[in-house]
Motif scaffolding. Structure first.
Motif, PDB file in Angstrom:
ATOM      1  N   ILE A   1      -5.392   8.069   1.542  1.00  0.00           N
ATOM      2  CA  ILE A   1      -6.171   7.770   2.744  1.00  0.00           C
ATOM      3  C   ILE A   1      -5.219   7.307   3.854  1.00  0.00           C
ATOM      4  O   ILE A   1      -5.389   7.663   5.018  1.00  0.00           O
ATOM      5  CB  ILE A   1      -7.238   6.687   2.465  1.00  0.00           C
TER       6      ILE A   1
ATOM      7  N   LEU B   1      -3.608  -8.400   5.291  1.00  0.00           N
ATOM      8  CA  LEU B   1      -3.484  -7.857   3.926  1.00  0.00           C
ATOM      9  C   LEU B   1      -4.176  -6.502   3.745  1.00  0.00           C
ATOM     10  O   LEU B   1      -3.843  -5.754   2.828  1.00  0.00           O
ATOM     11  CB  LEU B   1      -4.094  -8.831   2.919  1.00  0.00           C
ATOM     12  N   LEU B   2      -5.155  -6.207   4.597  1.00  0.00           N
ATOM     13  CA  LEU B   2      -6.027  -5.061   4.353  1.00  0.00           C
ATOM     14  C   LEU B   2      -5.349  -3.746   3.955  1.00  0.00           C
ATOM     15  O   LEU B   2      -5.786  -3.088   3.008  1.00  0.00           O
ATOM     16  CB  LEU B   2      -6.940  -4.818   5.565  1.00  0.00           C
ATOM     17  N   PRO B   3      -4.303  -3.318   4.659  1.00  0.00           N
ATOM     18  CA  PRO B   3      -3.767  -1.982   4.347  1.00  0.00           C
ATOM     19  C   PRO B   3      -3.357  -1.798   2.890  1.00  0.00           C
ATOM     20  O   PRO B   3      -3.377  -0.683   2.381  1.00  0.00           O
ATOM     21  CB  PRO B   3      -2.543  -1.871   5.266  1.00  0.00           C
ATOM     22  N   MET B   4      -3.021  -2.904   2.210  1.00  0.00           N
ATOM     23  CA  MET B   4      -2.578  -2.779   0.821  1.00  0.00           C
ATOM     24  C   MET B   4      -3.649  -2.198  -0.090  1.00  0.00           C
ATOM     25  O   MET B   4      -3.346  -1.676  -1.149  1.00  0.00           O
ATOM     26  CB  MET B   4      -2.209  -4.160   0.276  1.00  0.00           C
ATOM     27  N   PHE B   5      -4.904  -2.342   0.314  1.00  0.00           N
ATOM     28  CA  PHE B   5      -5.972  -1.913  -0.595  1.00  0.00           C
ATOM     29  C   PHE B   5      -6.383  -0.466  -0.384  1.00  0.00           C
ATOM     30  O   PHE B   5      -7.232   0.056  -1.090  1.00  0.00           O
ATOM     31  CB  PHE B   5      -7.187  -2.836  -0.441  1.00  0.00           C
ATOM     32  N   LEU B   6      -5.801   0.185   0.593  1.00  0.00           N
ATOM     33  CA  LEU B   6      -6.155   1.576   0.840  1.00  0.00           C
ATOM     34  C   LEU B   6      -5.477   2.497  -0.169  1.00  0.00           C
ATOM     35  O   LEU B   6      -4.351   2.232  -0.599  1.00  0.00           O
ATOM     36  CB  LEU B   6      -5.711   1.990   2.250  1.00  0.00           C
ATOM     37  N   ALA B   7      -6.157   3.569  -0.505  1.00  0.00           N
ATOM     38  CA  ALA B   7      -5.505   4.591  -1.312  1.00  0.00           C
ATOM     39  C   ALA B   7      -4.403   5.212  -0.463  1.00  0.00           C
ATOM     40  O   ALA B   7      -4.627   5.516   0.709  1.00  0.00           O
ATOM     41  CB  ALA B   7      -6.517   5.652  -1.721  1.00  0.00           C
ATOM     42  N   PRO B   8      -3.201   5.414  -1.030  1.00  0.00           N
ATOM     43  CA  PRO B   8      -2.121   6.008  -0.246  1.00  0.00           C
ATOM     44  C   PRO B   8      -2.544   7.341   0.383  1.00  0.00           C
ATOM     45  O   PRO B   8      -2.125   7.666   1.498  1.00  0.00           O
ATOM     46  CB  PRO B   8      -1.020   6.219  -1.285  1.00  0.00           C
TER      47      PRO B   8
ATOM     48  N   TRP C   1       2.610  -1.365   3.124  1.00  0.00           N
ATOM     49  CA  TRP C   1       3.219  -2.301   2.181  1.00  0.00           C
ATOM     50  C   TRP C   1       3.950  -3.494   2.775  1.00  0.00           C
ATOM     51  O   TRP C   1       4.340  -4.393   2.051  1.00  0.00           O
ATOM     52  CB  TRP C   1       4.115  -1.556   1.193  1.00  0.00           C
TER      53      TRP C   1
END
Lengths: 284, 313, 482
Positions: free
Chosen positions: B140, B131-138, B188
């Motif tokens: 970043i 799930l982690l990538p979903m929480f990154l600012a686009p 996503w």
């Protein structure tokens, strides 16, 4: 309850090994860039700028220290980010919660249109929203102010909160509210003391997701924010300079921006699916 | 966790069902309206006002320097829309970008979900990591993508060179497009995984057993049991992703900003450039309105899908 | 034809020469410098008038601004004004300045006014500095406006109107040929034998020969350096800059007005001449050159090509001379500088100097404070400070600074002022016959975008050079409505 799902697909050793190989590939795809970011953020510059990737190096916190160093201090950016995110989220949550309750139970004739209008504001393309907001903010003197950013964030957080909270409220059995009403509570009291406590997970989830989207915003901030209101994601731009891109600091910044959101996001992961589908798919 | 995810009915429908019951007891119907009023007022200010401004600007030439002025130009901006090959080209790029990201995310998401669904040990941890990538600012994500594919120091560039790929990933139209699509997919796909898993968990286990008894193989079970059940949630996933893919443009802004050779110049990038680099606010408003129309159509489908009964159950 | 190019020998030679008179003048007026508390304050310190004000300076992330950002103390002590410096990539800067000037308020008070991308399109949004110059209430530029290199004052400061002054020259990057002197030395004889000419970089090498040298490196020196040449050919302003050098060298230009449009600019540039035979020949050569350049070239702007050069990826490149400071840090003593090669017409070295100006939306106090900063940042002492900065500042826009003995001395290695190592090359590049000036027109940002987008297509092989130049010319005419 969770023991059943493996009935899909075989349980043979081959199938198991294959599954784990696939899991390994999936994890590599997801985690390597993140791990590399984390790793690079503690590398000295000499270990980053190598044609062949370096794995052996003396870890250093120098990149983080320089992020907060004189002349390049990101603290004001962080402060703006926190103020804008927290305020926008709090407002969206407060207004969105009561409106969400209203939407869940209102039976007026325009209900469908109202619901549609709310959702469509959340889905409006950012670029198309920035343009008129810029002109309006210019007229109202809201450019380069944290207040302007808060309004901009509300423009997507509020409809999101209304819609999502209404999904959570719709799942609350009406009987408990009716019981309260029978025993003489007012509608507001029944809502406040009886219904609201049952949607705590919804409140937390909605809050976290609003915060994540505001915190991660770049397009609005880079159009509306000036020197007095710059947010953390904008700090990244300063690290691409004539002396080369400062990847050490950039990756450190990436970690600083990302970490709080990961912590918050994972905290509500049980309800993420509800949140991110705006209630179309619900977890219990 | 994943295993307790369950798909249920939704907002719009849920309420409808108990309408008859509640009417009698909760008489003053305006309470709901009063609850909605403050938020709706704010929302109206934040959405209708900009919307009307956008329409007004689309018929004007907007002057910004030395005081804000609108000069009416009639249909000029709209006429230009239909004769502008650059904007048309950007729509084509946008549609390609949409098709690729959505295709990759849906396909990848379903596959990953099927794999994750099979594991029992360590599921929580694996799931969290995925799930982690979903929480990154686009932004970043874009920078990280640039870092990983940097010709001189990038880890992935190094791997690609090892595999015999000598060009710079972001330097060629096709590979740049693939790269920005991959970055979006990296961020996503987890959402699709999440939604699909929710759908899978809702498949009643007896169905699998029945299929197994019938001697159905894995693919057959997927086809005859699983897909019909999760069709609904997949559609939701598709629509949610589609709307967001139209919304965001940060990743492309920070990586290629539309280049090389306009290969990644999706419509929001074109709009932004027209408005803030060329200062043709009126014309940019027209582009914006068309985008808005596009996303309203998507939202309409989304709400329509939600309204159909028995979708997710 | 000569008028605009007064970046003339006289001024420039005076600039880099030893000019005793200038040195004397400097000594005499030096006290007017803005050092510390040594302000020219007769009766109420004019430098302290705006004490307590805070101003914001928006700048491209260039070396001089890095130098000033690292050392704003002297200014704050001198004036009691706090200055925040926001640095960003040029494209972002243009957008932000556009947004800010449009906002009706002044988020940024001092503006890095790129003559083409900011000054020409936004001159209406900038203060005419004549408001301060010659006005006793404000400190005057030390040594007067005369100390600025005259043609640069005109190119960086004025637009259309010869009287109005919108900016004071702040930096003066110029593209020159940067090469690995160590590798050229190592392979000199072999290259000379193979190619049949002396490959030592100089203004006498042609672009065609530059191509051959790059190709030679590609084929024969892989162990030392992966590629011969690298370029700033991202779909970005930098691509236009890199291409312009070749365009002018081949005798092409943007408009019939040619180089003359580079100083005061024009309202009516007329039809584009990019699709002329010379323009097409230039495009053909450029496409060929990029065909053998480092594959990263298509993703690099000036920063990208700079880091690639510094990390040993390419043997040579055209780039802004200000990158010398970084080069000397990364490859001490291994880099050489020359004017860019010549084409059939001449050697053309694009000038990228920029002035700093004041946002017309500023309040009274902010205006005054901004003027103090503009004045201070472009003063000889500050310009010298930048040059000497640890973080590798720019080169001065002030004639007198070049005449300081320590600057003269720094032309030799080991140099305390590494950017001055480029002096001979830049001096040559600044000559009227070698300098390259873009046209200054209000529609430049659209023209620029049309050009670099189409060039990007050409390099990607999607369109042929002649078709590309014809498309660009047509788009220019559409944008300018001619």
């Amino acid at each position: 309850m969770s023991e059943t799902p493996t009935t899909l697909g075989g349980r043979s050793p081959v199938a198991r090994v294959l599954t784990w190989v696939l899991v390994a590939i999936i994890l590599a795809w997801t985690v390597i860039p993140l791990g590399w970011m984390l790793l690079s953020s503690v590398k000295p510059e000499s270990a980053i700028k190598t044609a062949t990737p370096t794995l052996v190096f003396t870890p250093t916190l120098e990149n983080y220290a320089r992020l907060f160093g004189a002349g390049n201090d990101i603290t004001p950016f962080a402060v703006n980010s926190v103020i804008a995110t927290v305020t926008a989220t709090a407002l969206a949550l407060a207004l969105g919660t009561i409106a969400g309750y209203g939407l869940a139970h209102w039976r007026g004739r325009g209900r469908k249109h109202l619901a549609f209008w709310i959702i469509s504001t959340r889905m409006a393309p950012i670029a198309a929203v920035i343009l008129p907001l810029f002109i309006i903010f210019r007229h109202l003197g809201l450019l380069d102010s944290v207040a302007g950013l808060i309004l901009a964030y509300l423009s997507f957080s509020l409809p999101f909160a209304i819609w999502l909270m209404s999904a959570f409220f719709a799942d609350v059995p009406r009987s408990i509210e009716e019981a309260a009403l029978v025993s003489g509570a007012s509608r507001w009291q029944a809502f406040w003391h009886v219904v609201l406590p049952t949607v705590k997970p919804g409140l937390v989830t909605t809050g976290v997701l609003c915060a994540v989207f505001s915190w991660n915003d770049y397009a609005f901030a880079s159009s509306f924010a000036g020197p007095a209101s710059q947010t953390l994601p904008m700090a990244a731009g300063r690290l691409i300079t004539q002396g080369g891109v400062d990847w050490g600091q950039l990756t450190a910044l990436g970690v600083v921006v990302t970490l709080p959101m990961i912590v918050a996001g994972l905290a509500v992961r049980r309800w993420l699916v509800t949140g991110l589908t705006l209630g179309a798919v619900t977890a219990e | 966790m994943a295993s307790d995810l369950k798909v249920v009915g939704t907002t719009a429908r849920q309420g409808v069902r108990d309408r008859s019951r509640s009417r009698t007891l909760l008489r003053p119907p305006s309470f709901e309206m009063r609850m909605m009023a403050p938020a709706l007022l704010v929302l109206a200010a934040l959405s209708l006002l900009p919307f009307l401004t956008l329409i007004y600007m689309s018929f004007s030439e907007v002057k910004l320097l030395g005081g804000l002025r609108f000069e009416p130009v009639g249909l000029e901006n709209w006429q230009r829309l239909f004769t502008d090959p650059d904007v048309r080209a950007s729509w084509v790029v946008s549609l390609i970008y949409l098709a690729l990201t959505l295709g990759l995310e849906m396909l990848g998401g379903v596959l990953v979900a099927l794999v994750l669904y099979r594991i029992t040990r360590g599921r929580g941890l694996v799931f969290a990591l995925v799930l982690l990538p979903m929480f990154l600012a686009p932004i970043i994500v874009g920078l990280l993508g640039r870092f990983m594919t940097d010709y001189t120091i990038g880890l992935y560039a190094w791997v690609l060179r090892g595999l015999g790929f000598e060009s710079d990933v972001l330097g060629e139209g096709t590979t740049a497009m693939i790269a920005v699509v991959a970055m979006d997919a990296w961020q996503w796909t987890p959402l699709v995984v999440l939604i699909t898993l929710a759908g899978l968990t809702a498949v009643p286990p007896p169905l699998f057993e029945a299929a197994a008894v019938d001697g159905a193989g894995y693919w057959q079970t997927l086809r005859s049991v699983v897909f019909p059940t999760i069709k609904g949630v997949l559609l939701v996933a598709l629509l949610v992703r589609a709307m967001d893919a139209v919304r965001f443009f940060d990743i492309i802004t920070i990586t290629t900003n539309g280049g090389p050779a306009d290969a990644t110049k999706i419509i929001p990038i074109r709009l932004y450039e027209t408005a803030f680099r060329f200062r043709e606010i009126g014309y940019a408003s027209v582009i914006g309105l068309v985008m808005l129309l596009f996303s309203i159509i998507l939202a309409n489908v989304f709400v329509g899908v939600l309204g159909r009964k028995g979708l997710t159950k | 034809m000569n008028r605009p190019l007064q970046m003339s020998r006289r001024a420039l030679l005076r600039g880099f020469g030893v000019g005793a008179a200038g040195a004397l003048a400097y000594a005499a007026l030096g006290a007017c410098g803005s050092d510390g508390g040594n302000a020219p304050a007769a009766g109420g310190d004019p430098w302290k008038r705006f004490q307590g004000t805070t101003i914001n300076f928006i700048s491209e992330n260039t070396a001089p601004s890095a130098a000033i950002a690292a050392n704003t103390k002297p200014f704050e002590e001198l004036t009691g004004i706090k200055v925040n410096i926001q640095q960003m990539e040029l494209t972002k800067l243009v957008e932000n300045v556009s947004l800010d000037l449009s906002s009706g308020t002044a988020g940024y008070h001092v503006i890095y006014a790129d003559p083409y991308q900011v000054l020409a399109p936004f001159s209406d949004g900038l203060v005419d500095l004549n408001e301060f110059i010659g006005n006793d209430e404000f400190p005057q530029p030390p040594l007067g406006l005369e100390d600025f290199i005259p043609s640069q004052l005109e190119a960086a400061g004025r637009f259309l109107d010869g009287q109005k002054l919108f900016a004071l020259p702040y930096d003066t990057p110029t593209m020159i040929w940067q090469y690995r002197a160590d590798l050229f030395e190592k392979y000199h004889d072999r290259m000379a034998d193979d190619l049949g000419f002396d490959p030592t970089p100089s203004i006498n090498i042609t672009w065609e020969q530059y191509f051959q040298i790059a190709d030679w490196f590609n084929k024969n020196a892989k162990d030392d350096v992966p590629y011969g040449t690298g370029h700033q050919a991202k779909q970005h302003d930098s691509l236009q800059c890199d291409f312009s050098n070749v365009l002018w060298a081949y005798g092409g230009d943007y408009f019939a007005g040619g180089q003359q449009l580079g100083t005061l600019g024009t309202k009516e540039p007329g039809k584009s001449t990019l699709a002329s035979d010379a323009g097409i020949a230039a495009a053909e050569f450029y496409a060929k050159l990029l065909g053998i350049a480092h594959p990263g070239s298509r993703t690099w702007d000036w920063d990208g090509v700079g880091s690639a050069f510094q990390s040993g990826q390419i043997a040579m490149c055209p780039n802004w001379h200000e990158f010398a400071a970084g080069n000397e840090k990364a490859l001490p003593g291994k880099v050489g500088y020359a004017p860019l090669p010549k084409g059939p017409a001449r050697s053309a070295n694009i000038w990228g100097g920029t002035g700093i100006g004041i946002n017309a939306n500023c309040s009274e106090a902010e205006r005054g404070a901004a003027w103090l900063f503009v004045n201070w940042a472009t003063s000889p002492d500050t310009q010298f400070m930048c040059l000497a900065s640890e973080v590798g500042g720019g080169t001065p826009t002030r004639t007198s600074v070049y005449q300081r003995p320590e600057v003269e001395e720094a032309k030799k290695r080991p140099s305390k002022l590494p950017n001055i190592l480029t002096a001979d090359a830049v001096n040559e590049a600044w000559k009227q016959e070698n300098i390259g000036l873009r046209p200054k027109v209000a529609t430049w940002n659209e023209l620029d975008t049309a050009l670099f987008t189409e060039l990007s297509r050409m390099i990607a092989g999607e369109v042929k050079p002649d078709a590309a130049m014809r498309t660009v010319a047509r788009k220019f005419d559409e944008i300018n409505k001619v």
